[in-house]
Design a protein around this motif. Structure first.
Motif, PDB file in Angstrom:
ATOM      1  N   TYR A  52      55.243  72.006 -25.242  1.00 47.32           N
ATOM      2  CA  TYR A  52      56.128  72.694 -24.654  1.00 47.32           C
ATOM      3  C   TYR A  52      56.992  71.929 -23.729  1.00 47.32           C
ATOM      4  O   TYR A  52      56.245  71.198 -22.467  1.00 47.32           O
ATOM      5  CB  TYR A  52      56.046  74.021 -23.881  1.00 47.32           C
ATOM      6  N   GLN A  53      58.137  71.780 -23.697  1.00 45.15           N
ATOM      7  CA  GLN A  53      59.062  71.089 -22.672  1.00 45.15           C
ATOM      8  C   GLN A  53      59.757  72.128 -22.087  1.00 45.15           C
ATOM      9  O   GLN A  53      60.710  72.694 -22.746  1.00 45.15           O
ATOM     10  CB  GLN A  53      60.051  70.064 -23.339  1.00 45.15           C
ATOM     11  N   VAL A  54      59.574  72.213 -20.710  1.00 51.28           N
ATOM     12  CA  VAL A  54      60.515  73.129 -19.932  1.00 51.28           C
ATOM     13  C   VAL A  54      61.214  72.613 -19.040  1.00 51.28           C
ATOM     14  O   VAL A  54      60.682  71.834 -18.068  1.00 51.28           O
ATOM     15  CB  VAL A  54      59.330  74.210 -19.327  1.00 51.28           C
ATOM     16  N   VAL A  55      62.444  72.776 -19.099  1.00 51.81           N
ATOM     17  CA  VAL A  55      63.453  72.075 -18.219  1.00 51.81           C
ATOM     18  C   VAL A  55      63.868  72.898 -17.109  1.00 51.81           C
ATOM     19  O   VAL A  55      64.178  74.260 -17.226  1.00 51.81           O
ATOM     20  CB  VAL A  55      64.787  71.563 -18.893  1.00 51.81           C
ATOM     21  N   ILE A  56      63.365  72.551 -15.908  1.00 50.46           N
ATOM     22  CA  ILE A  56      63.485  73.339 -14.526  1.00 50.46           C
ATOM     23  C   ILE A  56      64.595  72.860 -13.974  1.00 50.46           C
ATOM     24  O   ILE A  56      64.825  71.606 -13.793  1.00 50.46           O
ATOM     25  CB  ILE A  56      62.281  73.277 -13.691  1.00 50.46           C
ATOM     26  N   TYR A  57      65.543  73.834 -13.393  1.00 53.89           N
ATOM     27  CA  TYR A  57      66.542  73.327 -12.244  1.00 53.89           C
ATOM     28  C   TYR A  57      66.337  73.836 -10.738  1.00 53.89           C
ATOM     29  O   TYR A  57      65.440  74.895 -10.734  1.00 53.89           O
ATOM     30  CB  TYR A  57      67.776  73.616 -12.764  1.00 53.89           C
ATOM     31  N   ALA A  58      66.627  73.212  -9.906  1.00 56.12           N
ATOM     32  CA  ALA A  58      66.844  73.707  -8.525  1.00 56.12           C
ATOM     33  C   ALA A  58      68.027  73.901  -8.025  1.00 56.12           C
ATOM     34  O   ALA A  58      68.869  72.817  -8.595  1.00 56.12           O
ATOM     35  CB  ALA A  58      66.058  72.829  -7.547  1.00 56.12           C
ATOM     36  N   LEU A  77      67.266  76.465  -1.725  1.00 58.66           N
ATOM     37  CA  LEU A  77      67.173  76.238  -3.040  1.00 58.66           C
ATOM     38  C   LEU A  77      66.641  77.405  -3.771  1.00 58.66           C
ATOM     39  O   LEU A  77      65.656  78.138  -3.379  1.00 58.66           O
ATOM     40  CB  LEU A  77      66.237  75.117  -3.333  1.00 58.66           C
ATOM     41  N   THR A  78      67.067  77.860  -4.872  1.00 56.90           N
ATOM     42  CA  THR A  78      66.476  78.526  -6.040  1.00 56.90           C
ATOM     43  C   THR A  78      66.062  77.953  -7.054  1.00 56.90           C
ATOM     44  O   THR A  78      66.695  77.098  -7.501  1.00 56.90           O
ATOM     45  CB  THR A  78      67.294  80.068  -6.200  1.00 56.90           C
ATOM     46  N   TYR A  79      65.017  78.323  -7.998  1.00 58.13           N
ATOM     47  CA  TYR A  79      64.695  77.808  -9.166  1.00 58.13           C
ATOM     48  C   TYR A  79      64.837  78.408 -10.389  1.00 58.13           C
ATOM     49  O   TYR A  79      64.777  79.815 -10.406  1.00 58.13           O
ATOM     50  CB  TYR A  79      63.173  77.361  -8.905  1.00 58.13           C
ATOM     51  N   GLY A  80      65.135  77.977 -11.625  1.00 54.41           N
ATOM     52  CA  GLY A  80      65.294  78.511 -12.761  1.00 54.41           C
ATOM     53  C   GLY A  80      65.013  77.603 -14.112  1.00 54.41           C
ATOM     54  O   GLY A  80      64.718  76.481 -13.609  1.00 54.41           O
ATOM     55  N   ILE A  81      64.823  78.365 -15.202  1.00 53.58           N
ATOM     56  CA  ILE A  81      64.413  77.599 -16.344  1.00 53.58           C
ATOM     57  C   ILE A  81      65.673  77.288 -16.965  1.00 53.58           C
ATOM     58  O   ILE A  81      66.568  78.434 -17.365  1.00 53.58           O
ATOM     59  CB  ILE A  81      63.442  78.250 -17.182  1.00 53.58           C
ATOM     60  N   LEU A  82      65.843  76.309 -17.626  1.00 55.12           N
ATOM     61  CA  LEU A  82      67.126  76.047 -18.354  1.00 55.12           C
ATOM     62  C   LEU A  82      67.238  76.162 -19.987  1.00 55.12           C
ATOM     63  O   LEU A  82      68.211  76.476 -20.449  1.00 55.12           O
ATOM     64  CB  LEU A  82      67.552  74.325 -17.923  1.00 55.12           C
ATOM     65  N   ASN A  83      66.013  76.061 -20.469  1.00 52.02           N
ATOM     66  CA  ASN A  83      66.039  75.704 -21.837  1.00 52.02           C
ATOM     67  C   ASN A  83      65.341  76.986 -22.623  1.00 52.02           C
ATOM     68  O   ASN A  83      64.718  77.853 -22.060  1.00 52.02           O
ATOM     69  CB  ASN A  83      65.453  74.493 -22.456  1.00 52.02           C
ATOM     70  N   GLY A  84      65.152  77.035 -23.846  1.00 50.74           N
ATOM     71  CA  GLY A  84      64.642  77.999 -24.715  1.00 50.74           C
ATOM     72  C   GLY A  84      63.415  78.543 -24.514  1.00 50.74           C
ATOM     73  O   GLY A  84      62.833  79.514 -24.988  1.00 50.74           O
ATOM     74  N   ALA A  85      62.433  77.659 -24.020  1.00 53.68           N
ATOM     75  CA  ALA A  85      61.072  77.722 -23.720  1.00 53.68           C
ATOM     76  C   ALA A  85      60.730  78.882 -22.970  1.00 53.68           C
ATOM     77  O   ALA A  85      59.694  79.202 -22.495  1.00 53.68           O
ATOM     78  CB  ALA A  85      60.110  76.272 -23.452  1.00 53.68           C
TER      79      ALA A  85
END
Length: 193
Positions: A166-172, A130-138
């Motif tokens: 703040y809402q931060v959408v994270i993806y794996a 797995l790698t992680y990232g941020i999806l949205n503008g925050a």
């Protein structure tokens, strides 16, 4: 012989490879060793090898020996090995234990770790890597370590002058074959006065 790798979803009776010999008399083909779990069968007259049942990736690679025997004299034969590999398909997406997390962050702190996110993926090998990232503008105020899943603030926050939530959408994302799969989690970050 090294046929193209098979998918773990390969159905029984699928063509694998054709064994052939240069010999003046008719020969009889047989699998003599190495296929103890009975994944393959061979046509004794054509040398065509097919799958015999569903494949379990954990049993592969399988290296088995095929013998071509002179049809009128058992003492005249030759053997060759066949190496069959199976590709483990990407069956599962990553899953976070919770799809929504709430974290508090004090104002006026320098850039700091907030929370470590950890997703599960039931695949093995690179399909479960797995790698992680941020999806949205925050993402301008936050960053995530793509290997560890630790979410950081990138600046200090001012409770009086800026938004307090703040809402931060994270993806794996896995490194799956033939396609990558993703799971998501929303982190609500509340700035504390």
């Amino acid at each position: 012989y090294q046929p193209a790798p098979l998918s773990e979803k390969t159905l029984p009776d699928t063509f694998v490879v054709e064994i052939s010999v240069f010999y003046k008399a008719p020969v009889i083909y047989s699998i003599v060793s190495g296929d103890e779990k009975g994944y393959f069968n061979i046509s004794s007259s054509t040398g065509i090898i097919r799958t015999q049942k569903n494949l379990k990736p954990e049993d592969f690679p399988v290296i088995f020996n095929v013998r071509a025997t002179d049809s009128s004299n058992d003492n005249i034969f030759n053997e060759v090995s066949v190496n069959v590999e199976v590709i483990d398909e990407n069956n599962f997406p990553p899953v976070f234990p919770s799809s929504l997390l709430e974290e508090k962050l004090e104002e006026n702190l320098p850039a700091t770790p907030i929370v470590q996110l950890k997703a599960q993926d039931n695949d093995t090998g690179r399909n479960g890597l797995l790698t992680y990232g941020i999806l949205n503008g925050a993402s301008l105020k936050f960053r995530i370590d793509e290997a560890t899943g630790i979410l950081y603030s990138t600046a200090s926050f001012d409770y009086e002058e800026e938004p307090t939530e703040y809402q931060v959408v994270i993806y794996a994302e896995d490194d799956g074959i033939p396609e990558k799969k993703r799971g998501y989690c929303t982190v609500v970050i509340k700035i504390v006065d």
